[in-house]
Design an enzyme around this catalytic site. Structure first.
Site, mmCIF file in Angstrom:
data_model
loop_
_atom_site.group_PDB
_atom_site.id
_atom_site.type_symbol
_atom_site.label_atom_id
_atom_site.label_comp_id
_atom_site.label_asym_id
_atom_site.label_seq_id
_atom_site.Cartn_x
_atom_site.Cartn_y
_atom_site.Cartn_z
ATOM 1 N N CYS A 170 -0.412 56.831 -15.922
ATOM 2 C CA CYS A 170 -1.717 56.932 -16.604
ATOM 3 C C CYS A 170 -1.857 55.884 -17.700
ATOM 4 C CB CYS A 170 -1.955 58.327 -17.185
ATOM 5 S SG CYS A 170 -2.031 59.598 -15.937
ATOM 6 N N GLN A 213 3.527 62.418 -27.263
ATOM 7 C CA GLN A 213 4.938 62.071 -27.026
ATOM 8 C C GLN A 213 5.775 62.065 -28.306
ATOM 9 O OE1 GLN A 213 6.217 61.954 -24.111
ATOM 10 N NE2 GLN A 213 4.379 61.812 -22.852
ATOM 11 N N LYS A 215 4.153 69.841 -23.414
ATOM 12 C CA LYS A 215 5.171 68.793 -23.586
ATOM 13 C C LYS A 215 6.173 69.160 -24.686
ATOM 14 C CE LYS A 215 2.066 65.045 -22.185
ATOM 15 N NZ LYS A 215 2.504 64.582 -20.861
ATOM 16 N N HIS A 253 -2.385 55.853 -23.245
ATOM 17 C CA HIS A 253 -2.564 56.689 -22.058
ATOM 18 C C HIS A 253 -4.064 56.693 -21.735
ATOM 19 C CE1 HIS A 253 -2.724 60.516 -19.796
ATOM 20 N NE2 HIS A 253 -1.408 60.414 -19.635
ATOM 21 N N ASP A 273 -2.568 60.017 -31.272
ATOM 22 C CA ASP A 273 -2.203 60.774 -30.073
ATOM 23 C C ASP A 273 -0.710 61.095 -30.190
ATOM 24 O OD1 ASP A 273 -1.260 61.554 -27.614
ATOM 25 O OD2 ASP A 273 -2.252 59.974 -26.481
HETATM 26 N N1 PLP Z 1 -1.278 60.894 -24.351
HETATM 27 C C1 PLP Z 1 -0.024 60.577 -24.017
HETATM 28 C C2 PLP Z 1 0.692 59.541 -24.808
HETATM 29 C C3 PLP Z 1 0.603 61.231 -22.956
HETATM 30 O O1 PLP Z 1 1.858 60.917 -22.627
HETATM 31 C C4 PLP Z 1 -0.111 62.232 -22.256
HETATM 32 C C5 PLP Z 1 0.502 62.913 -21.087
HETATM 33 O O2 PLP Z 1 1.298 62.379 -20.363
HETATM 34 C C6 PLP Z 1 -1.413 62.521 -22.642
HETATM 35 C C7 PLP Z 1 -1.965 61.839 -23.692
HETATM 36 C C8 PLP Z 1 -2.229 63.562 -21.940
HETATM 37 O O3 PLP Z 1 -1.708 64.824 -22.169
HETATM 38 P P1 PLP Z 1 -2.337 66.116 -21.435
HETATM 39 O O4 PLP Z 1 -2.388 65.777 -19.974
HETATM 40 O O5 PLP Z 1 -1.365 67.200 -21.751
HETATM 41 O O6 PLP Z 1 -3.680 66.341 -22.018
#
Ligand code: PLP
Length: 404
Positions: free
Chosen positions: A363, A202, A225, A122, A199
């Site tokens: 993203c 998900q 999430k 992401h 990270d």
């Molecule tokens: N990393 C991953 C794999 C994601 O799917 C997301 C959000 O879609 C993020 C990071 C960013 O999360 P946040 O916008 O809640 O900080």
């Protein structure tokens, strides 16, 4: 496996109609809906225990402080961290990664040093490193994937050099659903003496995560999430690492003493929590974690796997469909394109049928480049979704396909 209808009753929004159609919410990878228990926790927090925390001597402040620290203990237990000192509240995954990128680079990186990331990250796990790259002259190395959407571990092994300082990878891809073999990847990094940031945006909502078993140095996730509120998330870090890293932001709460000559910093985890923390958010996040625990992470994972299997089977039968992400181990995400139909058109027409999916690059533009596409349509599932909703998705996609 469990009573889905009883669970759905906890989520009032799922009973809504949009355009006179029952809402079919399949955008759970972007954010999940909130159960009554979480919303009531927020309400009761503001009505009954609201006062600024940590510095107060009065009854309400002590109660709010205790609620916030109890939330930290709940997160510790949920992730099986060794100590509550290893749990830092942030605004979410993005802020947690920025914190580590900034503090880690400050302490441990100089020009010519390298960070390994993967092609399926992401933007939240790419751009913070690029900012540090521009500031300090560090370099990013990228793990590629194969045609099924699995990371190439053979290439990963070859990316390490004596300048590798950190590996930063997603546990589960938000586009492909690939569950990366992070335990193995962490062990490989450790063979080179390199720490790892995972990270978990998900993964935490969908599977049991045990940070001690994984042995990651840093693990991050977002509350929204995992059925919690927006604006709160978690950075887990091994105590020896968090101790070593400098603060990310300055302000109240993160100090031990301040004078114009010399300021000393507070102990963990407060060193990383400058300013008034979201103590209502933390307690509501803890409530969300208790909620998913009450269903059981193993049962959630098994049910969502069954939903994904059903959706993949039914969707694959649609003429002209391309499904992106065919990994052996997948989370409940289905990214697809049908014929030449633009993903936006598909998303907007499904919306008119009451079906909420996400379209675009999610993203993850570097991943889109690797796939040679601009975007996908993404349906992502939760334990409150049903096979009937997947049938509605299949019927909707068929209808749009016939329109074109
Ligand atoms: N990393 C991953 C794999 C994601 O799917 C997301 C959000 O879609 C993020 C990071 C960013 O999360 P946040 O916008 O809640 O900080």
């Amino acid at each position: 496996m469990f009573d889905v209808q009883a669970i759905r009753a906890d989520f009032p929004i799922l009973a809504h109609t949009v355009y006179d159609k029952p809402l079919v919410y399949l955008d759970n990878a972007a954010t999940t809906q909130k159960p009554r228990q979480v919303v009531e926790k927020i309400e009761s927090g503001y009505y009954n225990v609201n006062a600024n925390i940590h510095r107060g001597v009065h009854f309400l402040s002590l109660a709010a402080t205790e609620a916030h620290e109890e939330a930290r203990r709940t997160v510790r237990r949920f992730l099986n961290a060794r100590s509550s000192n290893e749990i830092v509240f942030t605004r979410g995954t993005t802020e947690a990664i920025n914190l580590i990128a900034s503090s880690f680079a400050d302490e441990c990186m100089s020009a010519g040093d390298e960070v390994i990331v993967s092609v399926m990250e992401h933007h939240s796990n790419i751009v913070p490193w690029q900012i540090e790259a521009a500031r300090r002259g560090i370099a990013l190395k990228v793990i590629p994937m194969d045609e099924r959407g699995e990371l190439r571990l053979d290439v990963y092994r070859s990316l390490f050099s004596e300048r590798t300082r950190l590996v930063a990878v997603a546990h589960v891809s938000n586009v492909l659903g690939t569950i990366n073999p992070v335990k193995e990847m962490i062990a490989i990094a450790h063979e080179h003496g390199v720490p790892v940031l995972i990270d978990g945006a998900q993964s935490v909502p969908h599977m049991k995560v045990d940070v001690q078993d994984l042995d990651a140095e840093f693990y991050v996730f977002s509350g929204h999430k995992v059925y919690g509120p927006t604006g709160i998330g978690v950075l887990y870090g091994k105590e020896e690492w968090l101790d070593r890293l400098p603060p990310y932001q300055g302000g109240g709460e993160m100090i031990a003493s301040v004078s114009f000559e010399k300021t000393t910093f507070n102990e963990l985890p407060f060193k990383f929590e400058a300013g008034t923390p979201d103590y209502i958010g933390s307690t509501a996040l803890a409530e969300a974690l208790r909620y998913v625990e009450s269903i059981g992470m193993e049962r959630i994972a098994a049910y969502e796997e069954e939903l994904l299997r059903y959706a993949t089977e039914r969707m694959s039968a649609i003429e002209g469909i391309r499904v992106f992400g065919q990994a052996e181990r997948k989370g409940a995400v289905l990214s697809f394109l049908v014929g030449n139909i633009h993903h936006y058109d598909m998303g907007m027409l499904l919306d008119r049928l009451g079906i909420a999916v996400r379209t675009g690059h999610h993203c993850a533009q570097p991943l889109m480049h690797a796939l040679g596409i601009e975007g996908t349509v993404r349906a992502s599932f939760s334990f409150y979704n049903t096979k009937e909703e997947i049938d509605a998705l299949v019927a909707g996609v068929e209808r749009v396909r016939k329109m074109f």
